[in-house]
Scaffold this motif. Structure first.
Motif, PDB file in Angstrom:
ATOM      1  N   ILE A  11      -5.305   4.874   1.057  1.00  0.00           N
ATOM      2  CA  ILE A  11      -4.384   4.751  -0.085  1.00  0.00           C
ATOM      3  C   ILE A  11      -3.413   5.925  -0.124  1.00  0.00           C
ATOM      4  O   ILE A  11      -2.253   5.769  -0.478  1.00  0.00           O
ATOM      5  CB  ILE A  11      -5.174   4.656  -1.401  1.00  0.00           C
ATOM      6  N   ARG A  12      -3.920   7.095   0.259  1.00  0.00           N
ATOM      7  CA  ARG A  12      -3.078   8.293   0.244  1.00  0.00           C
ATOM      8  C   ARG A  12      -1.806   8.114   1.073  1.00  0.00           C
ATOM      9  O   ARG A  12      -0.812   8.783   0.859  1.00  0.00           O
ATOM     10  CB  ARG A  12      -3.919   9.456   0.796  1.00  0.00           C
ATOM     11  N   GLU A  53      -0.085   5.287   1.270  1.00  0.00           N
ATOM     12  CA  GLU A  53       0.687   4.128   0.824  1.00  0.00           C
ATOM     13  C   GLU A  53       1.701   4.460  -0.262  1.00  0.00           C
ATOM     14  O   GLU A  53       1.784   3.774  -1.283  1.00  0.00           O
ATOM     15  CB  GLU A  53      -0.263   3.015   0.378  1.00  0.00           C
ATOM     16  N   GLY A  54       2.448   5.527  -0.038  1.00  0.00           N
ATOM     17  CA  GLY A  54       3.473   5.896  -1.000  1.00  0.00           C
ATOM     18  C   GLY A  54       4.572   4.842  -1.114  1.00  0.00           C
ATOM     19  O   GLY A  54       5.246   4.734  -2.135  1.00  0.00           O
ATOM     20  N   ILE A  64       8.363  10.154   0.491  1.00  0.00           N
ATOM     21  CA  ILE A  64       7.713   9.362  -0.563  1.00  0.00           C
ATOM     22  C   ILE A  64       6.673   8.429   0.041  1.00  0.00           C
ATOM     23  O   ILE A  64       5.626   8.178  -0.546  1.00  0.00           O
ATOM     24  CB  ILE A  64       8.764   8.560  -1.350  1.00  0.00           C
ATOM     25  N   LYS A  86       4.585   8.923   2.099  1.00  0.00           N
ATOM     26  CA  LYS A  86       3.281   9.569   2.307  1.00  0.00           C
ATOM     27  C   LYS A  86       2.562   9.843   0.988  1.00  0.00           C
ATOM     28  O   LYS A  86       1.430  10.328   0.999  1.00  0.00           O
ATOM     29  CB  LYS A  86       3.479  10.901   3.045  1.00  0.00           C
ATOM     30  N   GLU A  87       3.213   9.579  -0.138  1.00  0.00           N
ATOM     31  CA  GLU A  87       2.650  10.012  -1.413  1.00  0.00           C
ATOM     32  C   GLU A  87       1.852   8.916  -2.123  1.00  0.00           C
ATOM     33  O   GLU A  87       2.019   8.665  -3.306  1.00  0.00           O
ATOM     34  CB  GLU A  87       3.763  10.563  -2.316  1.00  0.00           C
ATOM     35  N   GLY A  88       0.978   8.269  -1.368  1.00  0.00           N
ATOM     36  CA  GLY A  88       0.125   7.253  -1.970  1.00  0.00           C
ATOM     37  C   GLY A  88      -0.819   7.816  -3.022  1.00  0.00           C
ATOM     38  O   GLY A  88      -1.248   7.117  -3.938  1.00  0.00           O
TER      39      GLY A  88
END
Lengths: 461, 461
Positions: free
Chosen positions: A306-307, A309-310, B306, B308-310
Motif C-alpha cells: 500500500i505504501r 500506491e500513492g 506522489i 510513492k506516497e501510498g
C-alpha cells in the motif's frame, strides 16, 4: 509559461463577464472555475492534479463554495469505490492471479494485439448485464488488462507502455461505455433513465432495450477497436509466438498458490456481491472495503504494498474535486438553465434537425460533467421533453440519449467513474483522452446516429 | 489466529449484551464495534488499517451506520489537512530545505540525541501561541524532525529507525500536547473550553491561562523527554561529532537551490496563512491544498513523488474511519450518558477524591475519542458541572480538565489529529503508542495533578 498565463487570463475574463440573465452569479463563477480547470488540462498548462487543486482552492477562497461543500466529494461512495477497486486490482496483480488469467487469455487470443483488444471487449459485453455498476465492472476488468499488458512486457509509466498496454487500456476503457449501452442493467443510471422516459409515456424495459441497442452497439464494438488501433496504435502489433509462450508459462506456474487461492475466493465473492448488490440492497463500496480488508488481513496485499500506491491518492484527489465542482454546477441550476435555453432555440426547426442538434449538444455537454449519473439526472428529462415538443419520435430520441449517456464516457478523462482506474494506471495520459476519447466519441456518435437511428426507426415505427 | 478469534468473540459478546438502560441500542452496538476495533489494534490482532476497515464494514453491514454516515470522515477538513500536510512535509524533505534546517539544528544542539529532543520541544513551545491549529503545527514540525532523523542516518521502516528517529518523533509528538496546554491560543479547542467554563461563571483568558499553565507544563517539558529517553530509548545517544559534521555539510551545500527557495517561500506562506487563518477566517485545509498545488505546479514535488506516497492514503483511510466511528458514538449520546452516570456516583464524596476521580476518568475516556475537540465538546461541561456540584474548586477543576484535553493526546495513536503525521512516518508503530503514550500520559497526569494542583491552589485560592 505562456499557456499558464493565457489560461488564467481566460478564466479571469470569464469570471468578470456578468452572469447571463437567469443564471445565479455563483453558478456562473463556478462555471468559470470549472471550465478553466478543464481547459488547463486540455491545453496541458497544468497536470490534472494541479489543475484540480487550484480549482478547489479558487472555489473556496472566492467563497463560491463553502469548504464543507468543496470537500464533500472525498466521502462520496463512488470515489471511495474507485480507490478500493484500485487497491484490489493491484492485489490481484501482485498475487499472481491476474497474470494467470492474462496468460490464459493470451494463449487463446494473443496472436495479435488487436485480437486481445477484441477479446477484452467481448468479455465485457458478455458479463455486463450482471453488473449494474460499471465502476465495479472496471474494477474487475482493469487488473486483467493490466496483467495482459505486463505479461507482454509493456509497463506503466515507461516507454514500453505504448507497446501494447496503452492500446488495450484504451479499448477496455471505452468498451465499458459500449457494454453499458448494450444492457438496461449494465449501468446504474440506465433504469433511472427508463423511469424518466416512463414519465413521458414511454415503456422501456430489459427486452426492448437490448433490441434497440444491439445493432449500433455491436457495430461500434466491431469498428471502434480497429479505429483506436489506427489512431492510437500499439507499437507491437503481431505476437505470433505469444500464445505458445503463454502456454509454456502456464504449465511452469503449476497450480494456484496460497495467495492466488485467497485472491480468487475474494474476487469471486466481490463479483457475486456486486452482481447481487441491487437485489439485497448492499452498498457496493462497503463490499469493496471488505474485499481490501480481507486481502490485507491475509497478507496477500501488505502494508508495504500500500505504501507504494500513492497514485490511488492522487487520483482520489483530482477526481473527488472535479466530481464536486461538477455536482455543484448542476445543483446550482447551471445545467438545466442551458437545457431550457436550448429547448427555446429548437422551436420551428424540422424534427430531424432538432434531433441531431439535441443529441449533439447532449454529448458535448458531457465536457461539463464528471458523472454520467449526474448528467442524465440533470439533462435527460429536459432534452427529451424539448425534443418531443419539436416533433422528434419519442422512442428514437429517448434511446439515443440513453445510449449517448454511455458512449460519451470517454469524451474526457473524468467523464465516467469507470475511466479512472484505466487513467491512473500509468498507461494513458489524461490529456490523451481529450484527443482520442473525443475522436472515439465522435465516431460512436456517427455510428449510433446513422445505423442506430435507422434501426430504431425500423423497430419502433 | 487465537488472538483474532478471542477479539472477535469479545466483540460478539459485547454486541449481544443488552444495552444498559438509557443507552440507545444503536449507540451500544457502535460502542461494541469501536472498542473491538481499538482492542484488535492494542492486542495486535490486526494492524490499524485492517482493524479500521473491518470496523467500517461491520458498522455498515449491520445497519449501525448508514454508508453516507460511515464515509463522512473522508471529507472532513481535518482529515484532508493531515493528508496535505503529509505530502507537503515530504516535499520539504525532498527539496533539501528540511535537511538544511535539520543540519542547522544539529550544528547547535546535536551533541546528544536528548539535546535534540529538548530543542525540538523548545521550538514547539515557543511558536505555539501563534498556531491555533495543533494539526497545522504538526505539519510544520514534522518535516524538521523527519530531516533531523534522516540526517543522522535513522531511516523510517528500517531497523535504523530506532537509532534516533523514533525517539525524536515521539518527543515531538507528545510535545505538541504540552505546547497546546501552555497557551490558550495554541489549540483550536482551548477557547471553546474557556467559553464553556464561562457559562459556569469562570473567567478564563490568555493571561490567567499562561499563569496557570506554565508551572506544570514546563516541569513536564523538562521531565518527560528524559522519561521517554529511558522507556523508549534511542539506540544512538551521543553524537559528539555531529555538530561539526553538520557544519561541514552546510558549508558544502552552499546557498539555497531553486527548489529550496520555492519551498521556503511556500512554507513561509503556510506559516503565515495558518497563523492568521483565525483572524481572516481562512479555512486551514484550503491553505494546505494551495501549498501542495504550488509545490507540484513548480515541480518541486512531482507526480512521480506522489506515486510513492501510498502511506498517506492508508493513513487517511484508517484515521477517517476511526474519526467517524468516534464522532457517531458521541452524536448518539453514548459519551454524555456515561458522563451523567459518573456525576451521580460522585454524590457524597469528599472534593479531593471527586477531583481525582473526575480528571482520571476524563483522561481514560480519551480511549474512546478520535478528536480532542469532540472530547471536550462532549464531556468538559458535564465533568465541570459534576465536579462543581461535588465541591471541587471551580478554577482548579476547569484548568485541570483543559490541560488534560491537551496532555492526553498521545494516550492512543488516534488520540489527536497531530499524532497522525508522526505515526504514519514509519518511525513509530501504532501499537507502541498504546504502551509508551499511555505511560507518558500517566506521568503527565501525575505531574499536573501534584505540582499543577498545588500551583493552581496557590494562584487561584
Amino acid at each position: 509559461m505562456l499557456k499558464k498565463v493565457l489560461i488564467l487570463l481566460f478564466g479571469l475574463c470569464l469570471w468578470f463577464i456578468p452572469a447571463p440573465e437567469g443564471i445565479d452569479p455563483q453558478a456562473w463563477h463556478l462555471f468559470a472555475i470549472f471550465i478553466t480547470t478543464i481547459f488547463s488540462v486540455v491545453f496541458n498548462a497544468f497536470n490534472i492534479l494541479v489543475a484540480s487543486i487550484f480549482g478547489l482552492v479558487v472555489s473556496i477562497l472566492t467563497g463560491t463554495l463553502e469548504p464543507v461543500e468543496a470537500y464533500s466529494g472525498f466521502s462520496d461512495g463512488i470515489i471511495l469505490l474507485i480507490v478500493m477497486a484500485f487497491l484490489i486490482a493491484k492485489a490481484v496483480v501482485k498475487s499472481g492471479l491476474g497474470n494467470r488469467i492474462a496468460l490464459m487469455m493470451i494463449s487463446r487470443f494473443g496472436h495479435t494485439t488487436l485480437g486481445l483488444g477484441y477479446s477484452l471487449m467481448a468479455t465485457d459485453l458478455l458479463i455486463a448485464p450482471a453488473f449494474p455498476s460499471n465502476t465495479a465492472r472496471s474494477g474487475l476488468l482493469f487488473p486483467i488488462v493490466f496483467s495482459v499488458s505486463e505479461s507482454n512486457d509493456s509497463h506503466p509509466n515507461h516507454p514500453s507502455s505504448k507497446d501494447m498496454g496503452s492500446f488495450l487500456m484504451f479499448v477496455s476503457m471505452f468498451g465499458i461505455g459500449l457494454s453499458s449501452a448494450l444492457w438496461l442493467t449494465a449501468m446504474a443510471v440506465n433504469p433511472a433513465g427508463a423511469a424518466i422516459a416512463n414519465e413521458f409515456g414511454l415503456n422501456i424495459h430489459f427486452g426492448n432495450w437490448i433490441l434497440a441497442a444491439f445493432v449500433p452497439t455491436l457495430v461500434s464494438a466491431i469498428v471502434l477497436p480497429y479505429v483506436v488501433y489506427r489512431i492510437y496504435p500499439p507499437n507491437i502489433k503481431n505476437t505470433p509466438e505469444a500464445p505458445r509462450k503463454a502456454k509454456e508459462h502456464l504449465s511452469e506456474m503449476g497450480s494456484l498458490s496460497r495467495d492466488e487461492w485467497i485472491t480468487a475466493v475474494v474476487f469471486s465473492f466481490l463479483v457475486l456481491a456486486w452482481a447481487l448488490s441491487d437485489v439485497f440492497s448492499i452498498d457496493k463500496t462497503v463490499v469493496a472495503f471488505l474485499g481490501l480488508g480481507l486481502l490485507v488481513a491475509t497478507q496477500v496485499f501488505t502494508m508495504d504494498d500500500i505504501r507504494k500506491e500513492g497514485e490511488a491518492l492522487s487520483t482520489m484527489i483530482w477526481f473527488a474535486i472535479l466530481y464536486t465542482l461538477s455536482t455543484y454546477l448542476s445543483k446550482l441550476g447551471f445545467m438545466t438553465y442551458v437545457g431550457d435555453m436550448l429547448a427555446l432555440q429548437l422551436l420551428g426547426l424540422s424534427w430531424p434537425l432538432a434531433f441531431v442538434i439535441l443529441v449533439a449538444v447532449y454529448v458535448l455537454f458531457h465536457y461539463l460533467f464528471v458523472s454520467q449519473t449526474a448528467h442524465l439526472l440533470a439533462l435527460f428529462g429536459v432534452f427529451l421533453g424539448a425534443g418531443i415538443s419539436a416533433g422528434v419520435p419519442p422512442y428514437l430520441l429517448a434511446f439515443m440519449l440513453l445510449f449517448a449517456t454511455n458512449f460519451f464516457s470517454v469524451i474526457t478523462p473524468q467523464g465516467s467513474s469507470c475511466n479512472i482506474l484505466y487513467i491512473s494506471s500509468g498507461y494513458i495520459k489524461p490529456q490523451e483522452v481529450y484527443t482520442y476519447g473525443g475522436l472515439v466519441t465522435l465516431m460512436s456518435f456517427l455510428i449510433y446516429m446513422s445505423i442506430g437511428s435507422a434501426w430504431l426507426m425500423l423497430v419502433f415505427h
